[in-house]
Design a protein around this motif. Sequence first.
Motif, PDB file in Angstrom:
ATOM      1  N   ASP A  58       0.773  -1.248  -0.002  1.00 38.41           N
ATOM      2  CA  ASP A  58       0.001   0.150  -0.070  1.00 38.41           C
ATOM      3  C   ASP A  58       0.925   1.356   0.074  1.00 38.41           C
ATOM      4  O   ASP A  58       0.276   2.295   0.150  1.00 38.41           O
ATOM      5  CB  ASP A  58      -0.894  -0.124   0.926  1.00 38.41           C
ATOM      6  N   ASP A  59       2.280   1.184  -0.165  1.00 40.44           N
ATOM      7  CA  ASP A  59       3.136   2.283  -0.397  1.00 40.44           C
ATOM      8  C   ASP A  59       2.482   3.130  -1.219  1.00 40.44           C
ATOM      9  O   ASP A  59       2.498   2.853  -2.582  1.00 40.44           O
ATOM     10  CB  ASP A  59       4.609   2.029  -0.500  1.00 40.44           C
ATOM     11  N   MET A  99       1.016  11.036 -14.787  1.00 42.93           N
ATOM     12  CA  MET A  99       2.425  10.717 -14.684  1.00 42.93           C
ATOM     13  C   MET A  99       3.226  10.487 -15.742  1.00 42.93           C
ATOM     14  O   MET A  99       2.592   9.753 -16.834  1.00 42.93           O
ATOM     15  CB  MET A  99       2.656   9.527 -13.705  1.00 42.93           C
ATOM     16  N   THR A 100       4.371  10.865 -16.275  1.00 36.42           N
ATOM     17  CA  THR A 100       5.099  11.071 -17.437  1.00 36.42           C
ATOM     18  C   THR A 100       6.370  10.229 -17.201  1.00 36.42           C
ATOM     19  O   THR A 100       6.904   9.606 -18.153  1.00 36.42           O
ATOM     20  CB  THR A 100       5.284  12.426 -17.961  1.00 36.42           C
ATOM     21  N   SER A 101       7.025  10.219 -16.182  1.00 36.73           N
ATOM     22  CA  SER A 101       8.011   9.148 -15.778  1.00 36.73           C
ATOM     23  C   SER A 101       8.049   8.750 -14.541  1.00 36.73           C
ATOM     24  O   SER A 101       7.477   9.496 -13.528  1.00 36.73           O
ATOM     25  CB  SER A 101       9.432   9.970 -16.479  1.00 36.73           C
ATOM     26  N   THR A 123       2.394   1.541  -9.100  1.00 30.89           N
ATOM     27  CA  THR A 123       0.806   1.162  -9.412  1.00 30.89           C
ATOM     28  C   THR A 123       0.028   1.938  -8.350  1.00 30.89           C
ATOM     29  O   THR A 123      -1.318   1.892  -8.751  1.00 30.89           O
ATOM     30  CB  THR A 123       0.762  -0.304  -9.038  1.00 30.89           C
ATOM     31  N   ASN A 124       0.452   2.596  -7.496  1.00 31.40           N
ATOM     32  CA  ASN A 124      -0.373   3.288  -6.363  1.00 31.40           C
ATOM     33  C   ASN A 124      -0.459   4.753  -6.907  1.00 31.40           C
ATOM     34  O   ASN A 124      -1.302   5.437  -6.874  1.00 31.40           O
ATOM     35  CB  ASN A 124      -0.079   3.129  -5.150  1.00 31.40           C
ATOM     36  N   LEU A 125       0.827   5.131  -7.265  1.00 30.09           N
ATOM     37  CA  LEU A 125       0.949   6.610  -7.401  1.00 30.09           C
ATOM     38  C   LEU A 125       0.449   6.921  -8.630  1.00 30.09           C
ATOM     39  O   LEU A 125      -0.341   8.083  -8.760  1.00 30.09           O
ATOM     40  CB  LEU A 125       2.527   7.098  -7.586  1.00 30.09           C
ATOM     41  N   GLY A 126       0.619   6.274  -9.920  1.00 36.85           N
ATOM     42  CA  GLY A 126      -0.103   6.786 -11.062  1.00 36.85           C
ATOM     43  C   GLY A 126      -1.635   7.028 -11.088  1.00 36.85           C
ATOM     44  O   GLY A 126      -2.053   8.320 -11.455  1.00 36.85           O
ATOM     45  N   PRO A 127      -2.522   6.021 -10.445  1.00 32.12           N
ATOM     46  CA  PRO A 127      -3.870   6.304 -10.294  1.00 32.12           C
ATOM     47  C   PRO A 127      -4.148   7.343  -9.260  1.00 32.12           C
ATOM     48  O   PRO A 127      -5.154   8.282  -9.631  1.00 32.12           O
ATOM     49  CB  PRO A 127      -4.509   5.091  -9.622  1.00 32.12           C
TER      50      PRO A 127
END
Length: 199
Positions: free
Chosen positions: A162-163, A181-183, A168-172
């Motif tokens: 859940d970090d 997010m671009t990179s 996979t969490n930060l993009g959404p």
Amino acid sequence: MSDVHTHVQEFFTARAADWDTRFPDDGPAYAAAVASVGLRPGDRVLDAGCGTGRALSPLRAAVGPSGVVAGADLTPAMLQAAVRAGRDRDGRLMLADAAALPLRSGSLDAVFAAGLIAHLPHPAENLRELARVVRSGGRLALFHPIGRAALAARQGRRITPDDLRAETNLGPLLIRSGWRMTSYVDEDARFLALAVREG
């Protein structure tokens, strides 16, 4: 002030005086991260959660004398340490919460945030506030001078699924907050996620 804010302030107040001496070798990592943002002379940029202001000098170098550099932090002791280090010469320091910035909507070209995301009480809402102050097409850099695994090891913990900083969490999370997010880089020597403000 919320309990979370009080906790964050207490954490950084206790560490402000020796913060820079504890991490003396981070300068090149900050400079490289700022270079990745693609700032141009004359741009207006905020260092959100600026701490002792270690990003202000590279940000000033990137935007030049015609640009605007501001640093906002919740903890007075960190801003005082920035002034003692002379970093207020590179940017205007503000005692302000990244969750409620005293800035006009769309007034900035970019936001740089080092180590901030782990301390946001309401990440989606707080990232939306950063999006509010950035023009359409403007940029966001979420940076840390070491990667997630190295940071977890330093803190004596393991990375959990859940970090927030996991790709996979930060993009959404960014998409829900008005960013794309671009990179994404998560290496031992740095964490850097770049995003663009969606129209």
